[in-house]
Write a protein that holds these residues in place. Structure first.
Motif, short mmCIF file in Angstrom:
data_model
loop_
_atom_site.label_atom_id
_atom_site.label_comp_id
_atom_site.label_asym_id
_atom_site.label_seq_id
_atom_site.Cartn_x
_atom_site.Cartn_y
_atom_site.Cartn_z
N ALA A 1 -5.55 3.18 0.68
CA ALA A 1 -6.13 4.51 0.83
C ALA A 1 -5.87 5.48 1.96
CB ALA A 1 -7.75 4.39 0.95
N VAL A 2 -5.59 4.76 3.12
CA VAL A 2 -4.97 5.41 4.36
C VAL A 2 -3.53 5.93 3.94
CG1 VAL A 2 -4.15 5.14 6.59
CG2 VAL A 2 -6.34 4.11 5.84
N ALA A 3 -2.89 4.96 3.31
CA ALA A 3 -1.45 5.54 2.98
C ALA A 3 -1.51 6.92 2.01
CB ALA A 3 -0.49 4.48 2.48
N ALA A 4 -2.48 6.76 1.04
CA ALA A 4 -2.47 7.90 0.10
C ALA A 4 -2.89 8.88 0.76
CB ALA A 4 -3.71 7.29 -1.02
N ARG A 5 -4.00 8.97 1.69
CA ARG A 5 -4.27 10.14 2.24
C ARG A 5 -3.24 10.69 3.07
NH1 ARG A 5 -10.38 10.22 4.92
NH2 ARG A 5 -10.66 10.39 2.36
N ARG A 6 -2.31 10.14 3.53
CA ARG A 6 -1.23 10.82 4.49
C ARG A 6 -0.41 11.59 3.37
NH1 ARG A 6 -0.88 5.78 7.20
NH2 ARG A 6 0.69 5.00 5.65
N ARG A 7 -0.40 11.14 1.96
CA ARG A 7 0.54 12.14 1.10
C ARG A 7 -0.48 12.98 0.20
NH1 ARG A 7 5.36 9.52 -0.36
NH2 ARG A 7 5.81 7.53 0.75
N GLY A 8 -1.67 13.19 0.64
CA GLY A 8 -2.47 14.27 -0.08
C GLY A 8 -2.85 13.64 -1.21
N VAL A 9 -2.99 12.12 -1.69
CA VAL A 9 -3.46 11.61 -2.80
C VAL A 9 -4.84 10.84 -2.51
CG1 VAL A 9 -3.05 9.65 -4.48
CG2 VAL A 9 -1.26 11.09 -3.69
N ARG A 10 -5.91 11.21 -3.12
CA ARG A 10 -7.35 10.86 -3.02
C ARG A 10 -7.48 9.16 -3.46
NH1 ARG A 10 -10.77 16.26 -3.95
NH2 ARG A 10 -9.10 17.79 -3.31
N SER A 11 -8.56 8.65 -3.09
CA SER A 11 -9.10 7.54 -3.67
C SER A 11 -10.41 7.42 -4.21
CB SER A 11 -8.77 6.38 -2.42
OG SER A 11 -7.40 6.28 -2.17
N PRO B 1 0.73 -1.19 0.05
CA PRO B 1 0.06 -0.04 -0.15
C PRO B 1 1.02 1.11 -0.08
CG PRO B 1 -1.19 -1.53 1.41
CD PRO B 1 0.39 -2.12 1.14
N GLU B 2 1.96 1.25 0.91
CA GLU B 2 2.81 2.32 0.92
C GLU B 2 3.29 2.80 -0.67
OE1 GLU B 2 4.26 5.87 1.93
OE2 GLU B 2 2.92 4.88 3.18
N ALA B 3 3.84 1.72 -1.33
CA ALA B 3 4.47 1.83 -2.56
C ALA B 3 3.63 2.40 -3.51
CB ALA B 3 5.07 0.54 -3.08
N LEU B 4 2.38 1.87 -3.44
CA LEU B 4 1.13 2.51 -4.48
C LEU B 4 0.99 4.07 -3.99
CD1 LEU B 4 -1.52 -0.53 -4.81
CD2 LEU B 4 0.06 0.39 -6.56
N ALA B 5 1.06 4.49 -3.03
CA ALA B 5 0.84 5.74 -2.58
C ALA B 5 1.90 6.42 -3.10
CB ALA B 5 0.60 5.86 -1.08
N ALA B 6 3.21 6.16 -2.84
CA ALA B 6 4.22 6.78 -3.28
C ALA B 6 4.57 6.83 -4.53
CB ALA B 6 5.50 5.83 -2.52
N ALA B 7 3.99 5.75 -5.33
CA ALA B 7 3.90 5.86 -6.71
C ALA B 7 2.96 7.08 -7.38
CB ALA B 7 3.56 4.51 -7.52
N ALA B 8 1.91 6.89 -6.77
CA ALA B 8 0.76 7.98 -7.12
C ALA B 8 1.37 9.26 -6.96
CB ALA B 8 -0.50 7.82 -6.42
N GLU B 9 2.07 9.55 -6.02
CA GLU B 9 2.57 10.83 -5.57
C GLU B 9 3.75 11.02 -6.56
OE1 GLU B 9 3.98 13.29 -1.64
OE2 GLU B 9 4.59 11.24 -1.80
N GLY B 10 4.46 10.28 -6.77
CA GLY B 10 5.63 10.25 -7.67
C GLY B 10 5.26 10.65 -9.21
N TYR B 11 4.29 10.01 -9.57
CA TYR B 11 3.84 10.20 -10.96
C TYR B 11 3.01 11.28 -11.15
CZ TYR B 11 6.13 5.90 -12.66
OH TYR B 11 6.95 4.82 -13.04
N GLY B 12 2.60 12.10 -10.32
CA GLY B 12 1.74 13.25 -10.13
C GLY B 12 0.21 13.01 -10.50
#
Length: 373
Positions: free
Chosen positions: A180-190, A147-158
């Motif tokens: 979704a929890v990991a993404a929200r910490r990075r400001g990425v929505r689900s 999950p954390e890797a997916l969240a980081a990838a979304a943030e990294g790819y904009g």
């Protein structure tokens, strides 16, 4: 390339379908971590005598003995403890336009990191992704992605959002929830793309951590659900009610299949129900059917039928009604319900122009419901 070969390739992680963007398969390695991706206990079940369990995730309520799997094929009773077999096992990860889901009022014009695992808890005879949804995890290639890797990838790819799509996210609930929890910490929505076949408790828990849910309303009669979906209409309607009352953004898709669910009386009744239970500003998409999987004996939906469905829903008072899978159709555009001008112009999955600012029409200032970038 033949369709079967295309779909088989699409099931592999890293093939970007229809976006023109480069593959992200190699890029995912940059975000990989060594999180625990195996032997994750499932949520929402109860233990019974004699090492049996009863699943409480979806309305099937599968009761399982030791070593048995649920209907979805991705959750297994192991010596009286229920496990998910797809946590961190992504069989498809792509970057798609959010319009492909389709979401038309949720961050239009942006890209979503889109992912899925194998499995589904319904069996639509017209499924377009059957080669990954109607199989067990062992039957498809996958990549271990936490999950954390997916969240980081979304943030990294904009990508401002992650979409849980292609198969049925309910069956990889734990993976989706933690992502979704990991993404929200990075400001990425689900954003969740679902058939809505889920129990109330997990749905309410999910709503708290995601931002948008698109429900595929397959038809509006139980006989259709019985014969072509193997699901329960009442459960899907309750899911729509619940999401509509929440803070999550809701959109609904109705795939119009010739002779099977294209009765205008049923569509009129459905539109009235949506207006009464979910509100007149919930976007409703009428999508064009293409013969796939087990329903190959019917032609694509006539555009005239889609036009009639759209006009019927508009006449019942819904404000945002769309025609899908017909690139270039004027029914792809968003029109202001006040001044009737096009405030979002689309061609297929491409957004050509947006005339919305601060959630309001730039022409007349009327509110345009949605989640705007």
């Amino acid at each position: 390339m033949r369709r079967r070969e295309f779909l088989r390739n699409a099931a592999g992680v890293g093939l970007v379908v229809g976006t023109g963007l480069p593959s992200i398969s190699s890029g995912l390695r940059a975000f990989a971590d060594k999180g625990n991706l195996s032997h994750v206990e499932a949520r929402y079940y109860k233990k019974l005598p004699d090492r049996e369990v009863e699943c409480e995730l979806c309305p099937r309520a599968c009761r399982l003995g030791d070593k048995e799997r649920g209907y979805c094929g991705v959750r297994e009773n192991q010596d009286g403890t229920y496990y998910t077999l797809v946590y961190g096992k992504a069989c498809s990860v792509n970057i798609d336009p959010i319009e492909k889901k389709p979401f038309f009022h949720f961050l239009p014009g942006t890209s979503a990191l889109s992912m899925a695992t194998a499995g589904c808890n319904v069996n639509c005879k017209f499924c377009q992704n059957w080669e990954i949804s109607q199989v067990r995890p062992e039957q498809v290639d996958h990549r271990d992605v936490s999950p954390e890797a997916l969240a980081a990838a979304a943030e990294g790819y904009g990508c401002p959002s992650i979409a849980y799509t292609y198969t049925e996210p309910t069956v990889f609930f734990e993976y989706m929830y933690d992502t979704a929890v990991a993404a929200r910490r990075r400001g990425v929505r689900s954003a969740v793309v679902t058939a809505g076949h889920i129990q109330p408790q997990p749905l309410n828990d999910l709503i708290r951590v995601v931002d948008a849910i698109k429900v595929d309303l397959k038809g509006f009669t139980q006989p259709f659900y019985t014969d072509y979906v193997r699901g329960e209409l009442k459960t899907v309607l309750e899911t729509i009610r619940t999401v509509a009352k929440s803070k999550a953004w809701l959109e609904i898709v109705y795939l119009v299949i010739p002779t099977l669910n294209d009765s205008m009386s049923d569509i009129r009744e459905m539109a009235r129900w949506v207006k009464g239970e979910a509100g007149d500003r919930v976007p409703l998409h009428f999508s064009r059917f293409q013969p796939l999987y087990l329903v190959k004996n019917l032609p694509p939906t006539p555009v005239s039928t889609l036009d009639a469905a759209r006009e019927t829903a508009l006449a019942e008072g819904l404000k945002f009604v769309y025609v899908g899978n017909v690139p270039g159709h004027p029914g792809e555009n968003t029109y202001c319900p006040s001044c009737a001008k096009a405030v979002v112009r689309r061609t297929g999955f491409t957004v050509e122009d947006i005339q919305v600012k601060g959630g309001r029409c730039k022409f007349c200032g009327a509110e345009i419901a949605g989640v705007w970038a």
